[in-house]
Scaffold this motif. Structure first.
Motif, PDB file in Angstrom:
ATOM      1  N   ASN A   1     -57.444  26.319  24.503  1.00  0.00           N
ATOM      2  CA  ASN A   1     -57.623  27.739  24.784  1.00  0.00           C
ATOM      3  C   ASN A   1     -56.608  28.220  25.821  1.00  0.00           C
ATOM      4  O   ASN A   1     -56.038  27.426  26.571  1.00  0.00           O
ATOM      5  CB  ASN A   1     -59.049  27.991  25.280  1.00  0.00           C
ATOM      6  CG  ASN A   1     -60.067  27.718  24.198  1.00  0.00           C
ATOM      7  OD1 ASN A   1     -60.210  28.486  23.246  1.00  0.00           O
ATOM      8  ND2 ASN A   1     -60.777  26.595  24.299  1.00  0.00           N
ATOM      9  N   GLY A   2     -56.401  29.544  25.866  1.00  0.00           N
ATOM     10  CA  GLY A   2     -55.412  30.107  26.765  1.00  0.00           C
ATOM     11  C   GLY A   2     -55.784  29.978  28.224  1.00  0.00           C
ATOM     12  O   GLY A   2     -54.911  29.839  29.086  1.00  0.00           O
ATOM     13  N   GLN A   3     -57.088  30.033  28.529  1.00  0.00           N
ATOM     14  CA  GLN A   3     -57.567  29.840  29.890  1.00  0.00           C
ATOM     15  C   GLN A   3     -58.529  28.652  29.896  1.00  0.00           C
ATOM     16  O   GLN A   3     -58.343  27.719  29.132  1.00  0.00           O
ATOM     17  CB  GLN A   3     -58.194  31.129  30.410  1.00  0.00           C
ATOM     18  CG  GLN A   3     -57.177  32.273  30.497  1.00  0.00           C
ATOM     19  CD  GLN A   3     -57.734  33.525  31.142  1.00  0.00           C
ATOM     20  OE1 GLN A   3     -58.658  33.486  31.959  1.00  0.00           O
ATOM     21  NE2 GLN A   3     -57.174  34.674  30.775  1.00  0.00           N
ATOM     22  N   SER A   4     -59.516  28.674  30.766  1.00  0.00           N
ATOM     23  CA  SER A   4     -60.391  27.508  30.913  1.00  0.00           C
ATOM     24  C   SER A   4     -61.280  27.306  29.691  1.00  0.00           C
ATOM     25  O   SER A   4     -61.569  28.243  28.936  1.00  0.00           O
ATOM     26  CB  SER A   4     -61.254  27.676  32.163  1.00  0.00           C
ATOM     27  OG  SER A   4     -60.451  27.698  33.320  1.00  0.00           O
TER      28      SER A   4
ATOM     29  N   ASN B   1     -59.401  32.248  17.732  1.00  0.00           N
ATOM     30  CA  ASN B   1     -58.490  33.394  17.666  1.00  0.00           C
ATOM     31  C   ASN B   1     -59.072  34.699  18.200  1.00  0.00           C
ATOM     32  O   ASN B   1     -58.835  35.777  17.648  1.00  0.00           O
ATOM     33  CB  ASN B   1     -58.022  33.614  16.210  1.00  0.00           C
ATOM     34  CG  ASN B   1     -57.302  32.413  15.631  1.00  0.00           C
ATOM     35  OD1 ASN B   1     -56.769  31.590  16.365  1.00  0.00           O
ATOM     36  ND2 ASN B   1     -57.313  32.295  14.318  1.00  0.00           N
ATOM     37  N   THR B   2     -59.822  34.641  19.317  1.00  0.00           N
ATOM     38  CA  THR B   2     -60.280  35.866  19.958  1.00  0.00           C
ATOM     39  C   THR B   2     -59.361  36.202  21.136  1.00  0.00           C
ATOM     40  O   THR B   2     -58.674  35.336  21.675  1.00  0.00           O
ATOM     41  CB  THR B   2     -61.723  35.749  20.459  1.00  0.00           C
ATOM     42  OG1 THR B   2     -61.772  34.817  21.555  1.00  0.00           O
ATOM     43  CG2 THR B   2     -62.655  35.286  19.341  1.00  0.00           C
ATOM     44  N   ASN B   3     -59.388  37.444  21.560  1.00  0.00           N
ATOM     45  CA  ASN B   3     -58.487  37.897  22.614  1.00  0.00           C
ATOM     46  C   ASN B   3     -59.061  37.750  24.019  1.00  0.00           C
ATOM     47  O   ASN B   3     -58.320  37.843  24.996  1.00  0.00           O
ATOM     48  CB  ASN B   3     -58.123  39.371  22.395  1.00  0.00           C
ATOM     49  CG  ASN B   3     -57.144  39.548  21.258  1.00  0.00           C
ATOM     50  OD1 ASN B   3     -56.310  38.679  21.005  1.00  0.00           O
ATOM     51  ND2 ASN B   3     -57.249  40.654  20.539  1.00  0.00           N
TER      52      ASN B   3
ATOM     53  N   ASN C   1     -57.109  20.182  26.990  1.00  0.00           N
ATOM     54  CA  ASN C   1     -55.892  20.905  26.623  1.00  0.00           C
ATOM     55  C   ASN C   1     -56.061  22.416  26.757  1.00  0.00           C
ATOM     56  O   ASN C   1     -55.564  23.187  25.927  1.00  0.00           O
ATOM     57  CB  ASN C   1     -55.464  20.544  25.188  1.00  0.00           C
ATOM     58  CG  ASN C   1     -54.001  20.871  24.922  1.00  0.00           C
ATOM     59  OD1 ASN C   1     -53.178  20.787  25.829  1.00  0.00           O
ATOM     60  ND2 ASN C   1     -53.684  21.255  23.702  1.00  0.00           N
ATOM     61  N   ASN C   2     -56.707  22.851  27.818  1.00  0.00           N
ATOM     62  CA  ASN C   2     -56.880  24.286  28.058  1.00  0.00           C
ATOM     63  C   ASN C   2     -55.856  24.786  29.078  1.00  0.00           C
ATOM     64  O   ASN C   2     -55.318  24.016  29.864  1.00  0.00           O
ATOM     65  CB  ASN C   2     -58.302  24.551  28.559  1.00  0.00           C
ATOM     66  CG  ASN C   2     -59.338  24.233  27.507  1.00  0.00           C
ATOM     67  OD1 ASN C   2     -59.413  24.902  26.485  1.00  0.00           O
ATOM     68  ND2 ASN C   2     -60.136  23.194  27.736  1.00  0.00           N
ATOM     69  N   GLY C   3     -55.604  26.094  29.051  1.00  0.00           N
ATOM     70  CA  GLY C   3     -54.642  26.716  29.949  1.00  0.00           C
ATOM     71  C   GLY C   3     -53.304  26.999  29.304  1.00  0.00           C
ATOM     72  O   GLY C   3     -52.299  27.168  29.993  1.00  0.00           O
ATOM     73  N   LEU C   4     -53.267  27.104  27.985  1.00  0.00           N
ATOM     74  CA  LEU C   4     -52.000  27.253  27.281  1.00  0.00           C
ATOM     75  C   LEU C   4     -51.315  28.578  27.589  1.00  0.00           C
ATOM     76  O   LEU C   4     -50.083  28.664  27.567  1.00  0.00           O
ATOM     77  CB  LEU C   4     -52.234  27.128  25.765  1.00  0.00           C
ATOM     78  CG  LEU C   4     -52.865  25.808  25.291  1.00  0.00           C
ATOM     79  CD1 LEU C   4     -53.045  25.827  23.782  1.00  0.00           C
ATOM     80  CD2 LEU C   4     -52.025  24.616  25.721  1.00  0.00           C
ATOM     81  N   ASP C   5     -52.083  29.639  27.880  1.00  0.00           N
ATOM     82  CA  ASP C   5     -51.501  30.949  28.161  1.00  0.00           C
ATOM     83  C   ASP C   5     -51.526  31.297  29.645  1.00  0.00           C
ATOM     84  O   ASP C   5     -50.741  32.126  30.099  1.00  0.00           O
ATOM     85  CB  ASP C   5     -52.251  32.044  27.379  1.00  0.00           C
ATOM     86  CG  ASP C   5     -52.114  31.871  25.878  1.00  0.00           C
ATOM     87  OD1 ASP C   5     -50.985  31.630  25.416  1.00  0.00           O
ATOM     88  OD2 ASP C   5     -53.130  31.949  25.164  1.00  0.00           O
TER      89      ASP C   5
ATOM     90  N   HIS D   1     -58.353  27.723  20.519  1.00  0.00           N
ATOM     91  CA  HIS D   1     -57.255  28.648  20.243  1.00  0.00           C
ATOM     92  C   HIS D   1     -57.653  30.110  20.438  1.00  0.00           C
ATOM     93  O   HIS D   1     -57.326  30.980  19.637  1.00  0.00           O
ATOM     94  CB  HIS D   1     -56.682  28.405  18.847  1.00  0.00           C
ATOM     95  CG  HIS D   1     -55.958  27.088  18.746  1.00  0.00           C
ATOM     96  ND1 HIS D   1     -56.576  25.944  18.259  1.00  0.00           N
ATOM     97  CD2 HIS D   1     -54.706  26.727  19.114  1.00  0.00           C
ATOM     98  CE1 HIS D   1     -55.714  24.931  18.311  1.00  0.00           C
ATOM     99  NE2 HIS D   1     -54.574  25.375  18.830  1.00  0.00           N
ATOM    100  N   ASN D   2     -58.386  30.340  21.528  1.00  0.00           N
ATOM    101  CA  ASN D   2     -58.673  31.700  21.966  1.00  0.00           C
ATOM    102  C   ASN D   2     -57.747  32.054  23.126  1.00  0.00           C
ATOM    103  O   ASN D   2     -57.341  31.186  23.902  1.00  0.00           O
ATOM    104  CB  ASN D   2     -60.135  31.810  22.382  1.00  0.00           C
ATOM    105  CG  ASN D   2     -61.065  31.501  21.222  1.00  0.00           C
ATOM    106  OD1 ASN D   2     -61.302  32.319  20.356  1.00  0.00           O
ATOM    107  ND2 ASN D   2     -61.591  30.273  21.185  1.00  0.00           N
TER     108      ASN D   2
END
Length: 327
Positions: free
Chosen positions: A126-129, A78-80, A155-159, A102-103
């Motif tokens: 994670n949102g990116q790599s 949960n970091t930005n 499963n990375n690249g969610l955002d 989940h960053n």
């Protein structure tokens, strides 16, 4: 009562053991260790230590120019920006046995640090790599002599799907990426670029890349992202060595050399296996092996002793010298 309190006072040769708990903080590393006297931050053996950014903090650990640091055994969420962020010659940093997920940005982001060891981590969701080795700034000061091995990245690249690789090396010299397992990433399993006359620039070996660009819950292609197992080039490639890897059931290609500049040193592909790639539609060009070149120049790859089986096409584009592979 905080990890930062220990980080403020720890010196070379000492270890900070962190006990079970959820720590809602961003830890900034204050001092460097030395060769043989690293500063170590380590979850106490058998304890579950969570660093939770609560989406209000940018990083779990920030290493700004400190060397000989070890980070081991943490769960970081949960970091930005990044779970662990290395910048400004954070050399000789070791990251191992961490579960980073989940960053908003990458799990591990390195910008120019040399002689890194990243091993036995899980970087997922994670949102990116998952793991990113990048150049330091616009001067293209590449990461040098880094080793990324025996990690799970999935499963990375969610955002940000276009930055959603399992492992991304956007600038590297004499780096080794080996024995990693990457699957289900929205963009590519492995994405490597970086141009140098030194050989090899980046060596990739003993990697398994599968189902990148594919939603495994439904076995259907994900609309965004490329979906290659292992991708090399991206306009600034050259001198990379890719061998003894297996890439299968990816959305687009098992192996993709993308738009190599005609003046780049040749990449080498040997003893690789690609099977069942590109068979779910969802991509314009699909194959086991794709070798592209600007202005239809395909001379920049040496391809030997590879096997392609049950892919969407046996060979998408021709390659030049020393092509002895079985399609």
């Amino acid at each position: 009562t905080t990890i930062q309190a220990a980080a403020n006072v720890v010196v070379a040769g000492e270890t900070v053991f962190v006990k079970t708990g959820t720590y809602r903080e961003e830890i900034t590393i204050k001092r460097s260790g030395a060769s043989g006297q690293e500063i170590t931050f380590k979850a106490n053996p058998g304890d579950k230590v969570i660093i939770d950014g609560e989406f209000t903090r940018n990083r779990g650990f920030l290493n700004d120019g400190r060397s000989y640091i070890v980070i081991e055994g943490f769960e970081i969420i949960n970091t930005n920006q990044a779970g662990i962020y290395l910048i400004n010659a954070a050399n000789y940093t070791t990251i191992r046995h961490c579960d980073i997920h989940h960053n908003v940005g990458s799990a591990i982001l390195n910008r120019g640090g040399d002689f890194l060891l990243v091993e036995y981590n899980a970087t997922r969701d994670n949102g990116q790599s998952g793991i990113t080795l990048n150049w330091r700034d616009t001067t293209l000061d590449f990461s040098e002599s880094c080793i990324v091995r025996r990690n799970l990245s999935y499963n990375n690249g969610l955002d940000n799907p276009e930055a959603g690789d399992g492992i991304s090396v956007s600038g590297g010299i004499d780096c080794i990426v080996e024995e990693n397992l990457c699957w289900g990433n929205i963009d590519d399993g492995i994405d490597v670029s970086g141009k140098t006359t030194r050989k090899p620039s980046i060596e990739l070996s003993d990697i398994i890349a599968l189902a990148d660009g594919i939603d495994l819950s439904t076995d259907t292609p994900i609309p965004d992202g490329d979906g290659n197992g292992i991708k090399i080039g991206t306009n600034v490639g050259g001198s990379h060595v890719v061998h003894h890897n297996i890439s299968f059931h990816n959305k687009r290609a098992g192996f993709d050399q993308d738009d190599l500049d005609s003046d780049s040193p040749r990449n080498q592909f040997y003893n690789n296996v690609a099977f069942d790639n590109g068979n779910l539609e969802g991509a314009t060009v699909r194959a086991g092996f794709i070798f592209g070149g600007k202005n239809n120049e395909y001379k920049a790859a040496t391809v030997m002793n590879n096997i392609g089986w049950n892919n969407a096409r046996s060979e998408e584009r021709r390659v030049g010298k020393e092509c002895r592979s079985r399609w």
